[in-house]
Design a protein around this motif. Structure first.
Motif, mmCIF file in Angstrom:
data_model
loop_
_atom_site.group_PDB
_atom_site.id
_atom_site.type_symbol
_atom_site.label_atom_id
_atom_site.label_comp_id
_atom_site.label_asym_id
_atom_site.label_seq_id
_atom_site.Cartn_x
_atom_site.Cartn_y
_atom_site.Cartn_z
ATOM 1 N N LYS A 123 -11.275 12.656 -12.261
ATOM 2 C CA LYS A 123 -12.373 12.941 -11.337
ATOM 3 C C LYS A 123 -13.725 12.900 -12.035
ATOM 4 O O LYS A 123 -14.742 12.521 -11.425
ATOM 5 N N GLU A 124 -13.763 13.278 -13.321
ATOM 6 C CA GLU A 124 -15.041 13.278 -14.018
ATOM 7 C C GLU A 124 -15.559 11.864 -14.288
ATOM 8 O O GLU A 124 -16.757 11.658 -14.536
ATOM 9 N N GLU A 125 -14.636 10.887 -14.236
ATOM 10 C CA GLU A 125 -15.057 9.508 -14.451
ATOM 11 C C GLU A 125 -15.595 8.862 -13.180
ATOM 12 O O GLU A 125 -16.223 7.802 -13.241
ATOM 13 N N VAL A 126 -15.332 9.486 -12.072
ATOM 14 C CA VAL A 126 -15.797 8.932 -10.794
ATOM 15 C C VAL A 126 -17.225 9.416 -10.564
ATOM 16 O O VAL A 126 -17.468 10.511 -10.044
ATOM 17 N N SER A 127 -18.177 8.611 -10.949
ATOM 18 C CA SER A 127 -19.590 8.967 -10.819
ATOM 19 C C SER A 127 -20.422 7.700 -10.705
ATOM 20 O O SER A 127 -19.928 6.580 -10.859
ATOM 21 N N ASN A 128 -21.683 7.897 -10.464
ATOM 22 C CA ASN A 128 -22.587 6.757 -10.341
ATOM 23 C C ASN A 128 -22.785 6.051 -11.675
ATOM 24 O O ASN A 128 -23.249 4.903 -11.712
ATOM 25 N N ASN A 129 -22.441 6.720 -12.763
ATOM 26 C CA ASN A 129 -22.556 6.091 -14.066
ATOM 27 C C ASN A 129 -21.479 5.024 -14.266
ATOM 28 O O ASN A 129 -21.605 4.179 -15.162
ATOM 29 N N ASN A 130 -20.440 5.115 -13.449
ATOM 30 C CA ASN A 130 -19.343 4.136 -13.529
ATOM 31 C C ASN A 130 -19.113 3.585 -12.115
ATOM 32 O O ASN A 130 -18.119 3.918 -11.464
ATOM 33 N N PRO A 131 -20.049 2.736 -11.637
ATOM 34 C CA PRO A 131 -19.993 2.319 -10.225
ATOM 35 C C PRO A 131 -18.744 1.527 -9.874
ATOM 36 O O PRO A 131 -18.231 1.651 -8.752
ATOM 37 N N HIS A 132 -18.223 0.714 -10.803
ATOM 38 C CA HIS A 132 -17.046 -0.092 -10.492
ATOM 39 C C HIS A 132 -15.817 0.802 -10.234
ATOM 40 O O HIS A 132 -15.073 0.589 -9.279
ATOM 41 N N ASN A 135 -16.327 2.716 -6.906
ATOM 42 C CA ASN A 135 -16.066 1.894 -5.718
ATOM 43 C C ASN A 135 -14.567 1.659 -5.518
ATOM 44 O O ASN A 135 -14.067 1.684 -4.390
ATOM 45 N N LEU A 136 -13.881 1.429 -6.649
ATOM 46 C CA LEU A 136 -12.428 1.224 -6.552
ATOM 47 C C LEU A 136 -11.737 2.490 -6.062
ATOM 48 O O LEU A 136 -10.858 2.427 -5.186
ATOM 49 N N TYR A 137 -12.154 3.600 -6.605
ATOM 50 C CA TYR A 137 -11.548 4.884 -6.198
ATOM 51 C C TYR A 137 -11.827 5.168 -4.725
ATOM 52 O O TYR A 137 -10.930 5.567 -3.971
ATOM 53 N N ASP A 138 -13.055 4.982 -4.304
ATOM 54 C CA ASP A 138 -13.405 5.218 -2.900
ATOM 55 C C ASP A 138 -12.605 4.293 -1.974
ATOM 56 O O ASP A 138 -12.178 4.702 -0.885
ATOM 57 N N GLY A 139 -12.403 3.039 -2.411
ATOM 58 C CA GLY A 139 -11.618 2.107 -1.598
ATOM 59 C C GLY A 139 -10.172 2.553 -1.467
ATOM 60 O O GLY A 139 -9.574 2.463 -0.378
ATOM 61 N N LEU A 140 -9.611 3.060 -2.567
ATOM 62 C CA LEU A 140 -8.231 3.559 -2.515
ATOM 63 C C LEU A 140 -8.101 4.778 -1.599
ATOM 64 O O LEU A 140 -7.149 4.901 -0.815
ATOM 65 N N VAL A 141 -9.066 5.674 -1.692
ATOM 66 C CA VAL A 141 -9.035 6.877 -0.863
ATOM 67 C C VAL A 141 -9.156 6.505 0.621
ATOM 68 O O VAL A 141 -8.430 7.030 1.475
ATOM 69 N N MET A 142 -10.057 5.592 0.940
ATOM 70 C CA MET A 142 -10.227 5.164 2.329
ATOM 71 C C MET A 142 -8.964 4.493 2.855
ATOM 72 O O MET A 142 -8.561 4.702 4.016
#
Length: 213
Positions: A123-132, A135-142
């Motif tokens: 979860k700490e890696e999911v941030s605006n500092n790592n946009p790719h 985006n991948l994580y958000d796509g999986l969650v959706m």
């Protein structure tokens, strides 16, 4: 005196030998014979009449038995038809509800993979500092959320029974162990979520059950 007696005898003989009486005698005899024959015919007809009545009574009894048998067969046929109709209706209803059961069961593996994929991302890696990665994580969650919506739409419900009472119809116990803070007989750990479709368990949840010390 003697002559009066002779005349009386002659008159009596003439009356007895009168032609009218002699002519009437055959008719009287015939009438008597007919009456006697009529009585005999009636006596002979009585047994024949009784035999006919007995035959009718016997035929009536047979017809009543046949009617009873046919009525019983008719009622049985109606009952069988009703049972068949009920079973057929249940089969149709079950086909409507559970016709996609096999397809849903295959999709459960896809849902499991998506769930594991989202859980494996720190979860700490999911941030605006790592946009790719974000985006991948958000796509999986959706995708996972949308799949759960589709499951719910078709009556497929997730079973995540942690902390609930163990239910052998919905849960499969992998182990029993004493767990601090958990009441014996409750689900302490869920290793794999389960699913049910329209109140029928499609896949039991794999769980660990707490037991007493």
């Amino acid at each position: 005196m003697a002559s009066w007696c002779v005349r009386a005898v002659r008159q009596s003989y003439s009356v007895v030998a009168s032609p009218s009486i002699l002519r009437a005698s055959p008719r009287l005899l015939c009438s008597a014979a007919q009456q006697k024959n009529g009585q005999g015919a009636e006596e002979e007809a009585k047994p024949e009449h009784s035999a006919a009545e007995n035959a009718l009574v016997e035929e009536k009894t047979q017809l009543e038995e046949q009617l009873k048998e046919l009525t019983d067969k008719y009622k049985r046929a109606l009952a069988d038809t009703e049972n068949l109709r009920t079973r057929s209706k249940k089969m149709v209803d079950d086909a409507k509800l559970y016709g996609i059961q096999g397809f849903c069961k295959d999709l459960l593996e896809v849902a499991d993979i998506l769930e594991k994929a989202t859980e494996s991302v720190p979860k700490e890696e999911v941030s605006n500092n790592n946009p790719h990665l974000k985006n991948l994580y958000d796509g999986l969650v959706m995708t996972e959320v949308q799949m759960q919506k589709v499951f719910t739409k078709h009556g497929l419900v997730k079973l995540n029974p942690e902390g609930e009472k163990f239910n052998p119809y919905e849960h499969e116990a992998l182990f029993h162990a004493p767990v601090e803070g958990k009441e014996p007989g409750t689900v302490a750990v869920v290793t794999k979520v389960g699913y049910k479709i329209h109140s029928r368990t499609l896949r039991p949840a794999l769980v660990g059950v707490a037991k007493g010390p």
